[in-house]
Design an enzyme around this catalytic site. Structure first.
Site, PDB file in Angstrom:
ATOM      1  CG  HIS D  77     -58.214  61.619  75.480  1.00  0.00           C
ATOM      2  ND1 HIS D  77     -57.649  62.854  75.296  1.00  0.00           N
ATOM      3  CD2 HIS D  77     -59.458  61.836  75.967  1.00  0.00           C
ATOM      4  CE1 HIS D  77     -58.530  63.799  75.666  1.00  0.00           C
ATOM      5  NE2 HIS D  77     -59.642  63.194  76.069  1.00  0.00           N
ATOM      6  CB  CYS D 174     -54.252  77.510 104.519  1.00  0.00           C
ATOM      7  SG  CYS D 174     -55.893  77.613 103.787  1.00  0.00           S
ATOM      8  CB  CYS D 219     -58.405  72.385 106.017  1.00  0.00           C
ATOM      9  SG  CYS D 219     -56.832  71.568 106.309  1.00  0.00           S
TER      10      CYS D 219
END
Lengths: 147, 140, 106, 258
Positions: D77, D174, D219
Site C-alpha cells: 500500500h 438502541c 450497550c
C-alpha cells in the site's frame, strides 16, 4: 463503592480505579505533614487547575502552576499533590529548579470518587504554599462486564 | 396447539393468581404479603438492583446524578394507588406498548436476553412489593 | 515495544521557556483492583519520571498509583544551550524506558 | 490542464459551501460536543490525546513485515497517508470478490490472511487496534461517506432493524436511548446520539483504545442482552447503519470519550 455500580450490575469491581481501601482526610493531613514537617502552609501563589466536574474518574487532567520568578535565588523546589479518598493520599511529587523557567506541571490523575485535591509548593526559601480544589466525578451508567 | 397452551400456562404459572389485572392495576400483592418500604427504598436507590435512578429522579438525596428520562418518583404515591404502581412495575407494556419502562416482573417475550439473566425477572415478587410499599409512601 | 510520544520544540531562542509534553503507553495498574475471579491484579506502575538536559537533571516526578493509565506529563524548561533532552521512565517489573529529543538553541 | 485545475477548484469551492450550508442546518451532534472542555482538549491536542500512542504504534506495525509472505502493509500500500486516505470514512464496504461487507478490522484481517499469509489478529488486540487507529487517522477531518454500493442496502436495513429492536432483560432498543432520549441524563451521563465519528476511541472508562464493536457490546451488556460473538455479522450491519446515519459528519479518529 455503591456510587459507581452500573446498569447491568456486574461491573462494580472493574469500574473503580481503586478497590474498597480508602485514604481519609486524616491520612491526607498526615501525608502532608510528612512533606512539610512543622512548617506553616500558606494558602496562595498556587493555582490548581482541575475540571470541577469530570465524566470519568479514570483520567482527570490536572495542572498546577505556582507564581514564582524561577530564578536561582527565588524558585519553586517542589510541587506535591494529595487527595483524600483514593487508597493512598499521595498523588505525585515533582522536583523543580530555576532551570524550569516556569513552575507549571501537568498530568492526569485517577479519582475513585468526588473529593478534595490539595497541591503544595515548596519554594527555595523553605516556605510552603497551597491551593485546593473539589472535583465532582460523574457516576458512570452503562459500563462493560469484567473481561 | 398443545405447545401454545403450555407456553401460555408457563407464562401464567409463576404468579397467575397474584397478577390479576383489574383495570390499570394489579390490586393484590404478588406475594400475598405487604412489602417493606425501607427495603424498597434501598432497592430504588441501588443502581444495579432497582436501576430506578438511572432514568428517574426521586427524593433520595444521598444519591447524586439521577436520571431525567422518566418522571420523578416524588409524589408517585399520590398519583397512583398501590395496585396501579404494581402493574406499572410488573409490566408497564400492558398499559402502553411503547413504554421505555423495563418489565420488572416478566421473563417471557424478551429477545436476546443475556445468558445470566435468561428466564429471570429483574426483581423478585417480594422486591416488587417492597418497591410498591416504598413508592406508596412518596406523597406530595 | 516501548511506545512514547514526546512533544518538544526542535528549536528555541536562547533563554526561552519551552514546554515539553510526554505520553507513554503503560497500564499504571494500581495493585488495588480485583481482576477476573476477584483476584487482585498485582501493582505495575511507573514510579519515577526524570528529565535531563545535557545530562543535568531539570525535572523529576515521583508517581503514585493515582496517576492515570498511559501517563501524561508536561513541564517547562529554560532553553539555555543546544543539546539533548533525555526523558526516562522507571518503575515496577524492571521498567526502564528512555527517549531523547534534540533542541537547537539559537 | 489549467482549465481542468480551475474546474477542479470550482468543484472544491462548491463542495465546501454546500458542506458549510449543510453543517449550518445539521442538528446532529458528535459525542465530542457532549464532553466537557477538559476532555475535548484532550482529544484535540495530538500531543495529549492518548489515542495517538496507538496511531504511532500502528505506523510501526504498518511498516513491519508479517506472515509467510514476509510482506508489510507498506510493501503493497505504500504510504498510508495517500493509500489509506478516506478508507475509514467509507467502511464498512464489500471488498472485491466478496459477497458480504467487512468492517475496517475485518478488512485488515483479510489482508493478513490473503496477502501476508499471516494469522488473523485477535479482536481488540493491541496490534489490530493500532493498525485500525493508524488507518482511521488518515481520514481524520473527512466527512463520513458510505459507498453507494447497492448490495449494501439489505445489510444496512438489517442493521437498522437491530438498532430498533428491543432486546435484553431490560427490553430496550438502541433507538430508545440514542434517538428518543439522546441529550437527556442517564444517571449522571448525557446520552450521546451514537454517531461513530471517532473510532477506534480512547475511552477513559477502558483506559485503553477500543473498537466500535467493544462499545456496542457495552450497550448490549447494559441492557442485559447477550452480546453477539466477536465475529458476528450483526456488528458490521449495525455499523453500516450507524455510518449511514452519520453520513457527512466529520471523522475524528482517534476520539477520546469518557
Amino acid at each position: 463503592m455503591d456510587r459507581r455500580r452500573f446498569l447491568a450490575g456486574t461491573a462494580a469491581i472493574v469500574v473503580l480505579p481503586f478497590g474498597p481501601a480508602s485514604a481519609t482526610p486524616e491520612a491526607m493531613a498526615e501525608a502532608i505533614r510528612k512533606v512539610v514537617g512543622d512548617a506553616a502552609v500558606t494558602e496562595g501563589r498556587v493555582t490548581l487547575d482541575l475540571p470541577p466536574l469530570i465524566e470519568n474518574g479514570n483520567t482527570v487532567p490536572l495542572v498546577v502552576s505556582v507564581e514564582s520568578p524561577m530564578t536561582v535565588a527565588d524558585h519553586v523546589k517542589a510541587i506535591h499533590v494529595f487527595n483524600e479518598k483514593n487508597p493512598q493520599p499521595n498523588v505525585f511529587s515533582a522536583r523543580l529548579s530555576a532551570r524550569n523557567g516556569k513552575a507549571t506541571v501537568g498530568t492526569r490523575i485517577k479519582l475513585g470518587d468526588s473529593q478534595k485535591i490539595v497541591a503544595i509548593a515548596e519554594t527555595s526559601d523553605g516556605k510552603f504554599w497551597s491551593a485546593s480544589a473539589d472535583v465532582i466525578v460523574t457516576l458512570a451508567a452503562c459500563l462493560e462486564e469484567s473481561t | 396447539m398443545r405447545a401454545l397452551l403450555a407456553a401460555v400456562l408457563a407464562f401464567l404459572a409463576p404468579a397467575a393468581a397474584a397478577q390479576q389485572v383489574v383495570g390499570d392495576a394489579i390490586p393484590a400483592s404478588l406475594t400475598g404479603q405487604p412489602g417493606d418500604a425501607g427495603r424498597g427504598r434501598a432497592i430504588v436507590a441501588n443502581r444495579s438492583v432497582g436501576l430506578c435512578l438511572l432514568c428517574h429522579s426521586g427524593p433520595i438525596a444521598e444519591e447524586r446524578f439521577q436520571g431525567d428520562l422518566a418522571p420523578t418518583l416524588a409524589g408517585a404515591g399520590s398519583r397512583w394507588s398501590e395496585g396501579q404502581l404494581r402493574l406499572r412495575i410488573v409490566d408497564g407494556a400492558r398499559l402502553n406498548a411503547d413504554t421505555i419502562m423495563p418489565p420488572y416482573y416478566r421473563a417471557t417475550g424478551l429477545q436476546q436476553v443475556a445468558r445470566n439473566f435468561e428466564g429471570k425477572t429483574i426483581l423478585s415478587a417480594a422486591q416488587v412489593e417492597d418497591v410498591v410499599a416504598y413508592l406508596a409512601t412518596l406523597k406530595d | 515495544m516501548a511506545n512514547v510520544l514526546v512533544n518538544a520544540p526542535k528549536t528555541a531562542k536562547r533563554g526561552a521557556v519551552v514546554e515539553i509534553k510526554a505520553l507513554i503507553l503503560h497500564p499504571m495498574e494500581t495493585g488495588f483492583r480485583p481482576g477476573t475471579m476477584g483476584k487482585i491484579i498485582p501493582r505495575n506502575i511507573i514510579e519515577r519520571f526524570t528529565a535531563t538536559w545535557n545530562d543535568a537533571e531539570i525535572f523529576s516526578m515521583d508517581m503514585s498509583p493515582a496517576i492515570s493509565a498511559n501517563p501524561f506529563v508536561s513541564f517547562f524548561a529554560m532553553a539555555a544551550e543546544s543539546g539533548t533532552v533525555r526523558l526516562r521512565w522507571t518503575g515496577d517489573e524492571g521498567l526502564v524506558v528512555e527517549e531523547r529529543v534534540a533542541i537547537a538553541v539559537e | 490542464m489549467k482549465l481542468l485545475r480551475i474546474a477542479f477548484g470550482l468543484v472544491i469551492v462548491f463542495a465546501a459551501s454546500w458542506a458549510a450550508a449543510r453543517v449550518a442546518t445539521d442538528k446532529r451532534r458528535s459525542g465530542h460536543q457532549d464532553m466537557g472542555e477538559a476532555l475535548q482538549k484532550m482529544q484535540d491536542d495530538d500531543t495529549a490525546n492518548p489515542g495517538m500512542l496507538f496511531v504511532q504504534l500502528g505506523g510501526q506495525f504498518w511498516a513491519k513485515a508479517a506472515g509467510a509472505a514476509d510482506k508489510s502493509c507498506a510493501d503493497c500500500h505504500g504510504s498510508a497517508a495517500t493509500s489509506m486516505k478516506g478508507v475509514a470514512a467509507r467502511y464498512p464496504a464489500i471488498p472485491q470478490g466478496a459477497e458480504a461487507p467487512l468492517d475496517l478490522e475485518g478488512r485488515i484481517n483479510l489482508c493478513r490472511t490473503e496477502n501476508q499469509k499471516a494469522e488473523r489478529l485477535p479482536p481488540e488486540s493491541r496490534e489490530l487496534l493500532a493498525l485500525e487507529a493508524y488507518v482511521a487517522h488518515q481520514s481524520r477531518g473527512m466527512p463520513i461517506a458510505p459507498p453507494a454500493d447497492p448490495r449494501l442496502g439489505a445489510f444496512r436495513a438489517r442493521g437498522a432493524e437491530i438498532y430498533r429492536a428491543r432486546q435484553g432483560q431490560l427490553n430496550l432498543s438502541c433507538a430508545i436511548c440514542h434517538d428518543d432520549n439522546a441529550g437527556k441524563k442517564l444517571a449522571g451521563v448525557t446520552i450521546p446520539e451514537a454517531h461513530p465519528t471517532g473510532y477506534p476511541i480512547y475511552r477513559l472508562e477502558w483506559q485503553a483504545l477500543g473498537s466500535l464493536k467493544r462499545r456496542l457490546r457495552n450497550c448490549l451488556v447494559g441492557i442485559r442482552a447477550e452480546a453477539y460473538a466477536y465475529d458476528a455479522p450483526e456488528y458490521v450491519m449495525l455499523e453500516l447503519f450507524l455510518m449511514d446515519r452519520a453520513r457527512g459528519m466529520t471523522l475524528e479518529s482517534p476520539g477520546v470519550r469518557p
